[in-house]
Design a protein around this motif. Structure first.
Motif, mmCIF file in Angstrom:
data_model
loop_
_atom_site.group_PDB
_atom_site.id
_atom_site.type_symbol
_atom_site.label_atom_id
_atom_site.label_comp_id
_atom_site.label_asym_id
_atom_site.label_seq_id
_atom_site.Cartn_x
_atom_site.Cartn_y
_atom_site.Cartn_z
ATOM 1 N N GLY A 6 -33.025 9.936 -10.861
ATOM 2 C CA GLY A 6 -31.860 10.266 -10.063
ATOM 3 C C GLY A 6 -30.723 9.287 -10.270
ATOM 4 N N ALA A 7 -31.052 7.989 -10.356
ATOM 5 C CA ALA A 7 -30.018 6.977 -10.573
ATOM 6 C C ALA A 7 -29.347 7.167 -11.927
ATOM 7 N N ARG A 8 -30.156 7.501 -12.940
ATOM 8 C CA ARG A 8 -29.609 7.674 -14.283
ATOM 9 C C ARG A 8 -28.687 8.895 -14.359
ATOM 10 N N ILE A 9 -29.119 10.006 -13.761
ATOM 11 C CA ILE A 9 -28.301 11.218 -13.795
ATOM 12 C C ILE A 9 -27.037 11.045 -12.965
ATOM 13 N N TRP A 10 -27.134 10.331 -11.858
ATOM 14 C CA TRP A 10 -25.941 10.060 -11.049
ATOM 15 C C TRP A 10 -24.923 9.288 -11.880
ATOM 16 N N GLN A 11 -25.385 8.315 -12.670
ATOM 17 C CA GLN A 11 -24.471 7.555 -13.531
ATOM 18 C C GLN A 11 -23.832 8.442 -14.588
ATOM 19 N N LEU A 12 -24.641 9.285 -15.230
ATOM 20 C CA LEU A 12 -24.094 10.156 -16.268
ATOM 21 C C LEU A 12 -23.075 11.125 -15.694
ATOM 22 N N ALA A 13 -23.333 11.617 -14.478
ATOM 23 C CA ALA A 13 -22.389 12.532 -13.836
ATOM 24 C C ALA A 13 -21.061 11.832 -13.542
ATOM 25 N N GLN A 14 -21.105 10.519 -13.339
ATOM 26 C CA GLN A 14 -19.888 9.742 -13.103
ATOM 27 C C GLN A 14 -19.165 9.393 -14.405
ATOM 28 N N GLY A 15 -19.796 9.717 -15.540
ATOM 29 C CA GLY A 15 -19.219 9.341 -16.828
ATOM 30 C C GLY A 15 -19.592 7.941 -17.248
ATOM 31 N N ILE A 16 -20.612 7.375 -16.618
ATOM 32 C CA ILE A 16 -21.054 6.014 -16.930
ATOM 33 C C ILE A 16 -22.226 6.083 -17.905
ATOM 34 N N ASP A 17 -22.077 5.453 -19.052
ATOM 35 C CA ASP A 17 -23.133 5.430 -20.074
ATOM 36 C C ASP A 17 -22.983 4.137 -20.867
ATOM 37 N N PRO A 18 -23.747 3.095 -20.536
ATOM 38 C CA PRO A 18 -23.547 1.786 -21.157
ATOM 39 C C PRO A 18 -24.139 1.641 -22.550
ATOM 40 N N ARG A 19 -24.796 2.671 -23.073
ATOM 41 C CA ARG A 19 -25.456 2.533 -24.376
ATOM 42 C C ARG A 19 -24.438 2.365 -25.503
ATOM 43 N N ASP A 20 -24.719 1.408 -26.382
ATOM 44 C CA ASP A 20 -23.866 1.177 -27.547
ATOM 45 C C ASP A 20 -24.302 2.082 -28.698
ATOM 46 N N VAL A 21 -23.406 2.254 -29.656
ATOM 47 C CA VAL A 21 -23.764 2.949 -30.895
ATOM 48 C C VAL A 21 -24.567 1.986 -31.758
ATOM 49 N N GLU A 22 -25.772 2.384 -32.123
ATOM 50 C CA GLU A 22 -26.640 1.553 -32.951
ATOM 51 C C GLU A 22 -26.327 1.825 -34.415
ATOM 52 N N THR A 23 -25.976 0.777 -35.149
ATOM 53 C CA THR A 23 -25.592 0.938 -36.551
ATOM 54 C C THR A 23 -26.694 0.557 -37.519
ATOM 55 N N GLU A 24 -27.820 0.074 -37.007
ATOM 56 C CA GLU A 24 -28.922 -0.329 -37.877
ATOM 57 C C GLU A 24 -30.183 0.398 -37.448
ATOM 58 N N ARG A 25 -31.030 0.676 -38.415
ATOM 59 C CA ARG A 25 -32.301 1.336 -38.125
ATOM 60 C C ARG A 25 -33.389 0.697 -38.970
ATOM 61 N N SER A 26 -34.486 0.319 -38.338
ATOM 62 C CA SER A 26 -35.615 -0.274 -39.051
ATOM 63 C C SER A 26 -36.582 0.830 -39.452
ATOM 64 N N GLU A 27 -36.826 0.946 -40.747
ATOM 65 C CA GLU A 27 -37.764 1.951 -41.242
ATOM 66 C C GLU A 27 -39.129 1.292 -41.415
ATOM 67 N N LYS A 28 -39.918 1.318 -40.357
ATOM 68 C CA LYS A 28 -41.258 0.746 -40.382
ATOM 69 C C LYS A 28 -42.247 1.837 -40.022
ATOM 70 N N SER A 29 -43.508 1.570 -40.282
ATOM 71 C CA SER A 29 -44.538 2.542 -39.931
ATOM 72 C C SER A 29 -45.846 1.827 -39.658
ATOM 73 N N ILE A 30 -46.715 2.496 -38.924
ATOM 74 C CA ILE A 30 -48.071 2.016 -38.651
ATOM 75 C C ILE A 30 -49.009 3.166 -38.976
ATOM 76 N N GLY A 31 -50.031 2.912 -39.773
ATOM 77 C CA GLY A 31 -50.939 3.981 -40.149
ATOM 78 C C GLY A 31 -52.378 3.536 -40.277
ATOM 79 N N HIS A 32 -53.286 4.491 -40.154
ATOM 80 C CA HIS A 32 -54.706 4.294 -40.456
ATOM 81 C C HIS A 32 -55.175 5.491 -41.261
ATOM 82 N N GLU A 33 -56.057 5.244 -42.217
ATOM 83 C CA GLU A 33 -56.637 6.335 -42.971
ATOM 84 C C GLU A 33 -58.107 6.024 -43.252
ATOM 85 N N GLU A 34 -58.867 7.075 -43.524
ATOM 86 C CA GLU A 34 -60.294 6.930 -43.787
ATOM 87 C C GLU A 34 -60.660 7.604 -45.103
ATOM 88 N N THR A 35 -61.443 6.895 -45.900
ATOM 89 C CA THR A 35 -62.060 7.473 -47.088
ATOM 90 C C THR A 35 -63.520 7.726 -46.762
#
Length: 310
Positions: free
Chosen positions: A122-151
């Protein structure tokens, strides 16, 4: 980037060079069309949330500019379902209380919104309805992964057994995600037949996750469409496009809440009694693998006090 065909741009530092945000948007549309022959829609606003709505409303080939001073008036006339994060269930909860437009959110007492959507939602939607959105534009992205496999010691052609192995692997991947403080936006399946032919399939999740059940269900969905023309020698699950836990906008309704509690209990049991102390009943039985080693080195663990600053 938001998806393969959508992205946010922060042009606050480009005005002196390129002009106003509206002029930059027009130049961008013209350049996309000139270089690719494709049309595109652009939304211009003071926040990511409003820019996203403006872009959606101007599809498929338009430009909509919402000045900062006009943000509240622009949002007020929209249905509540237009707000980022309000899905069908949340919309029904609001509409059952007579809240159909964003203007209704603005005039309703905040406790009413929080009773309908929960305190945090409710607090988050109330902020968005007011036009309040503090999130910045993220210009970097880390391409990482975690995996497991079985033979496997012996090639397997039984689909049920392979699904059980996918569940086991998904739980191990999810446990490593939670230990490292990561969530995955994509899941990949790797499968190798007896003749060493190798297939890979992947998909993007609607929301990032570190829940074993969700990862397992996604991997099994990818597996079920494959043709088992011959027995399987190797199978693997990989979590991709990782991001620190909690940085994505939370959904108002968590369909995985029960499974998160199960994972938390399993994590606690493993920490106290060891990694093999607790597992799914569906994966009990003789081991079929030769070690099930991780497919990549251990990722750095995030600090316990939250994601790194940018």
């Amino acid at each position: 980037p938001l998806s393969i065909d959508e992205a946010f741009l922060d042009v606050s530092g480009a005005r002196r060079l390129w002009g106003s945000p509206g002029r930059i948007a027009r130049m961008l549309r013209e350049r996309v069309h000139a270089e690719t022959g494709l049309i595109c829609s652009v939304g211009v606003a003071a926040t990511k949330h409003v820019a996203k709505i403006a872009s959606t409303l101007s599809k498929p080939d338009g430009l909509l500019i919402v000045n900062e001073a006009e943000t509240r008036a622009f949002l007020a006339g929209l249905p509540v379902r237009a707000l980022w994060g309000i899905g069908p269930k949340a919309a029904e909860a609001l509409e059952s209380r007579g809240i159909h437009l964003v203007a209704d959110i603005l005039t309703a007492p905040r406790p009413v919104i929080e009773r309908a959507l929960g305190r945090a939602g409710g607090a988050r939607i109330w902020q968005l309805a007011q036009g309040i959105d503090p999130r910045d534009v993220e210009t970097e992205r880390s391409e990482k992964s975690i995996g497991h496999e079985e033979t496997f010691l012996q090639d397997i052609s039984d689909r049920g057994a392979l699904r059980s192995e996918l569940r086991r692997l998904a739980d191990r991947v999810a446990a490593r995600l939670r230990t490292g403080g990561w969530e995955a936006s994509g899941i990949a399946l790797k499968l190798r037949y007896a003749d060493f032919t190798t297939l890979s399939r992947s998909t993007t999740l609607a929301e990032p996750t570190d829940v074993g059940q969700r990862i397992g269900e996604t991997a099994i969905t990818l597996f079920d469409v494959l043709d088992l023309a011959q027995p399987v020698r190797l199978i693997g699950v990989r979590a991709e496009r990782l991001q620190p836990s909690g940085v994505a906008m939370l959904a108002l309704w968590d369909d995985d809440a029960d499974w998160r509690r199960v994972d938390a209990a399993l994590d606690d049991a493993r920490e106290r009694f060891g990694g093999g102390a607790v597992t799914r009943a569906s994966v009990l039985g003789p081991r079929r693998d030769t070690g099930a080693l991780p497919t990549n080195p251990r990722l750095p663990r995030l600090p316990s006090d939250g994601p790194p600053s940018r």
